[in-house]
Scaffold this active site. Structure first.
Site, PDB file in Angstrom:
ATOM      1  N   LYS A   1      26.741 -34.684  24.978  1.00 41.69           N
ATOM      2  CA  LYS A   1      26.103 -34.535  23.662  1.00 41.69           C
ATOM      3  C   LYS A   1      25.186 -35.711  23.296  1.00 41.69           C
ATOM      4  O   LYS A   1      24.161 -35.523  22.663  1.00 41.69           O
ATOM      5  CB  LYS A   1      27.157 -34.345  22.570  1.00 41.69           C
ATOM      6  CG  LYS A   1      27.862 -32.987  22.670  1.00 41.69           C
ATOM      7  CD  LYS A   1      28.832 -32.790  21.517  1.00 41.69           C
ATOM      8  CE  LYS A   1      29.626 -31.517  21.684  1.00 41.69           C
ATOM      9  NZ  LYS A   1      30.531 -31.265  20.564  1.00 41.69           N
TER      10      LYS A   1
ATOM     11  N   ASP B   1      28.132 -28.517  14.968  1.00 39.06           N
ATOM     12  CA  ASP B   1      29.582 -28.734  14.794  1.00 39.06           C
ATOM     13  C   ASP B   1      29.914 -28.914  13.311  1.00 39.06           C
ATOM     14  O   ASP B   1      30.918 -28.407  12.809  1.00 39.06           O
ATOM     15  CB  ASP B   1      30.032 -29.992  15.546  1.00 39.06           C
ATOM     16  CG  ASP B   1      30.043 -29.777  17.056  1.00 39.06           C
ATOM     17  OD1 ASP B   1      30.186 -28.620  17.486  1.00 39.06           O
ATOM     18  OD2 ASP B   1      29.900 -30.762  17.794  1.00 39.06           O
TER      19      ASP B   1
END
Ligand SMILES: NC(=O)c1ccc[n+]([C@@H]2O[C@H](COP(=O)([O-])OP(=O)(O)OC[C@H]3O[C@@H](n4cnc5c(N)ncnc54)[C@H](OP(=O)(O)O)[C@@H]3O)[C@@H](O)[C@H]2O)c1
Length: 282
Positions: free
Chosen positions: A65, A101
């Site tokens: 990420k 997220d």
């Protein structure tokens, strides 16, 4: 046919292909969503070449990420704030990155508790300062809270997390020593576990929930098992609980819309399918 992916290392346990596969089928879209295992050494090359290999975009998971954040040409404001990218797509030849997220976590709370749940919450207590915690703290900063406490076994990581997020909204961000957790419970109306404690194969997270306020909300982002020891204890104390599966389902929707052009619904059927899959792998 539009193609998307989830890239990570390892990747075989990811439930994302099930989620996106369900939506593709439900919506009658001719497309695919596949798992791609790429090591950190090869990730830069993957980023540069996935579009020419015919992919519209995809999701990024552990451990890529931060590398995805560094490797994209443009980022959404949200991704910029979090320093991590979990969703990629190409627009007019430009590689973009977003972080969904945070949307997944907040949508799960809003839909499980009903909008306006923050009215009962002055202080949120976030346990953990790993990859997932940062987005959760940032999401909570957008809500009208007074205080967000971040407690982590390794204090320095909680300090880094708090120091790395600029002030947004009304909430004061504070670090709490792990040893002081139980003392903070009476003043915390929202308790969030973002540590891996309670996950299958890990020790449980044990908090003295008798000290939490009677209307406290307890949420766990661990979803395997779905009813973690923490959530079971919270239920036993009559507290409100929210499990972690909704976060996983809701974070997937924005990417699906980017690649396949339709906003997909998180339905009870989808949830039941993932729950059945989790049960089967126990
Ligand atoms: N529902 C969802 O969509 C979703 C999304 C992302 C992650 N998750 C789940 O959330 C959990 C954390 O993920 P992550 O990516 O943030 O992991 P991570 O970056 O590895 O962070 C792990 C966190 O757990 C803490 N921890 C681990 N063992 C501990 C112990 N024995 N005692 C106290 N604290 C301990 C770590 O503390 P230290 O800093 O002291 O090591 C750290 O804060 C995982 O179970 C993951 O599956 C769920």
């Amino acid at each position: 046919m539009t193609k998307a992916f989830i890239v990570g290392h390892p990747i075989k346990h990811s439930r994302s292909p099930l989620i996106h596969g369900y939506w593709l089928k439900q919506l009658g879209i001719s497309g695919s969503y596949e798992r791609i295992d790429v090591t950190p050494v090869d990730f830069g090359n993957f980023l540069e070449t996935f579009h020419e290999r015919g992919f519209a975009g995809g999701n990024v998971t552990i451990p890529h990420k931060e590398a995805a954040f560094a490797g994209v040409a443009r980022r959404t404001e949200r991704a910029e704030r979090l320093g991590a990218v979990n969703t990629l797509w190409v627009e007019n030849g430009v590689l973009w990155g977003d972080n969904t997220d945070v949307l997944g976590f907040m949508a799960n709370l809003d839909l499980s508790l009903g909008t306006g749940w923050e009215q009962d919450v002055d202080t949120a207590l976030v346990l953990g300062a790993g990859g997932a915690a940062r987005g959760i703290v940032a999401g909570l900063q957008d809500r009208p809270l007074e205080r967000i406490l971040v407690a982590n076994r390794t204090l320095a990581k909680a300090q880094d997390l708090v120091g790395g997020l600029e002030r947004h909204g009304t909430a004061r961000l504070e670090v709490l020593a792990w040893e002081d957790l139980d003392r903070a419970l009476p003043g915390s109306q929202l308790i969030v576990n973002t540590t891996s404690l309670g996950m299958a194969g890990q020790p449980p997270l044990t908090l003295d929930l008798a000290r939490a306020p009677g209307r406290a909300i307890v949420t766990d982002i661990v979803y395997f098992p779905l009813r973690t020891p923490l959530l079971a204890a919270a239920e036993a104390h009559g507290l409100r609980t929210v499990d972690g599966l909704g976060m996983l389902l809701h974070q997937a929707a924005p990417g699906f819309e980017r690649w396949f052009g339709v906003w997909p619904e998180v339905t009870p059927d989808l949830r039941a399918m993932i729950v059945a899959d989790l049960e089967a792998s126990r």
